[in-house]
Scaffold this motif. Structure first.
Motif, PDB file in Angstrom:
ATOM      1  N   SER A  12       0.821  -1.203   0.000  1.00 27.65           N
ATOM      2  CA  SER A  12       0.000   0.000   0.000  1.00 27.65           C
ATOM      3  C   SER A  12       0.861   1.263   0.000  1.00 27.65           C
ATOM      4  O   SER A  12       0.589   2.211  -0.740  1.00 27.65           O
ATOM      5  N   ILE A  13       1.908   1.277   0.803  1.00 28.71           N
ATOM      6  CA  ILE A  13       2.813   2.432   0.853  1.00 28.71           C
ATOM      7  C   ILE A  13       3.518   2.609  -0.488  1.00 28.71           C
ATOM      8  O   ILE A  13       3.644   3.729  -0.994  1.00 28.71           O
ATOM      9  N   GLY A  61       2.382   1.703  -3.353  1.00 26.06           N
ATOM     10  CA  GLY A  61       1.371   2.198  -4.285  1.00 26.06           C
ATOM     11  C   GLY A  61       1.150   3.690  -4.139  1.00 26.06           C
ATOM     12  O   GLY A  61       1.018   4.412  -5.136  1.00 26.06           O
ATOM     13  N   LEU A  62       1.111   4.152  -2.896  1.00 28.34           N
ATOM     14  CA  LEU A  62       0.948   5.593  -2.676  1.00 28.34           C
ATOM     15  C   LEU A  62       2.133   6.377  -3.233  1.00 28.34           C
ATOM     16  O   LEU A  62       1.957   7.425  -3.868  1.00 28.34           O
ATOM     17  N   ALA A 115      -2.297   0.768  -3.929  1.00 28.20           N
ATOM     18  CA  ALA A 115      -2.587   1.271  -2.585  1.00 28.20           C
ATOM     19  C   ALA A 115      -3.893   0.701  -2.046  1.00 28.20           C
ATOM     20  O   ALA A 115      -3.968   0.297  -0.883  1.00 28.20           O
TER      21      ALA A 115
END
Length: 92
Positions: free
Chosen positions: A27-28, A30-31, A51
């Motif tokens: 997720s990180i 992806g951000l 994310a």
């Protein structure tokens, strides 16, 4: 021979940690991908998808291990201590 319950406790904690850690890292990432893509004038669709997928999997992993996280029951003793012992020994 080490205490089998201590290894059982460590095994339980590692299952709890890794159930949400890997998806959270996804997720990180992806951000970061989305932010950098927007900064470079590109589409952030892939980063946003990563994310969202990471957030969904991390929350699912946390929810599935909640009973282990809040239980008062002692962990099961580790079953194969000889294999664990061999796995953590530093070869000389």
């Amino acid at each position: 021979m080490p205490d089998a319950t201590a290894y059982g406790y460590a095994q339980r904690r590692s299952w709890i940690f890794f159930a949400w850690w890997y998806p959270a890292v996804l997720s990180i990432a992806g951000l970061l991908h989305a932010v950098l893509a927007l900064a470079l004038g590109q589409s952030a669709e892939t980063g946003i998808g990563m994310a969202v997928l990471g957030a969904v999997l991390a929350s699912t992993g946390w929810a599935l291990t909640a009973w282990l996280r809040f239980t008062r029951r002692p962990p099961r003793p580790a079953s194969n201590l000889l294999r664990v012992e061999r796995g953590i020994r530093v070869p000389q």
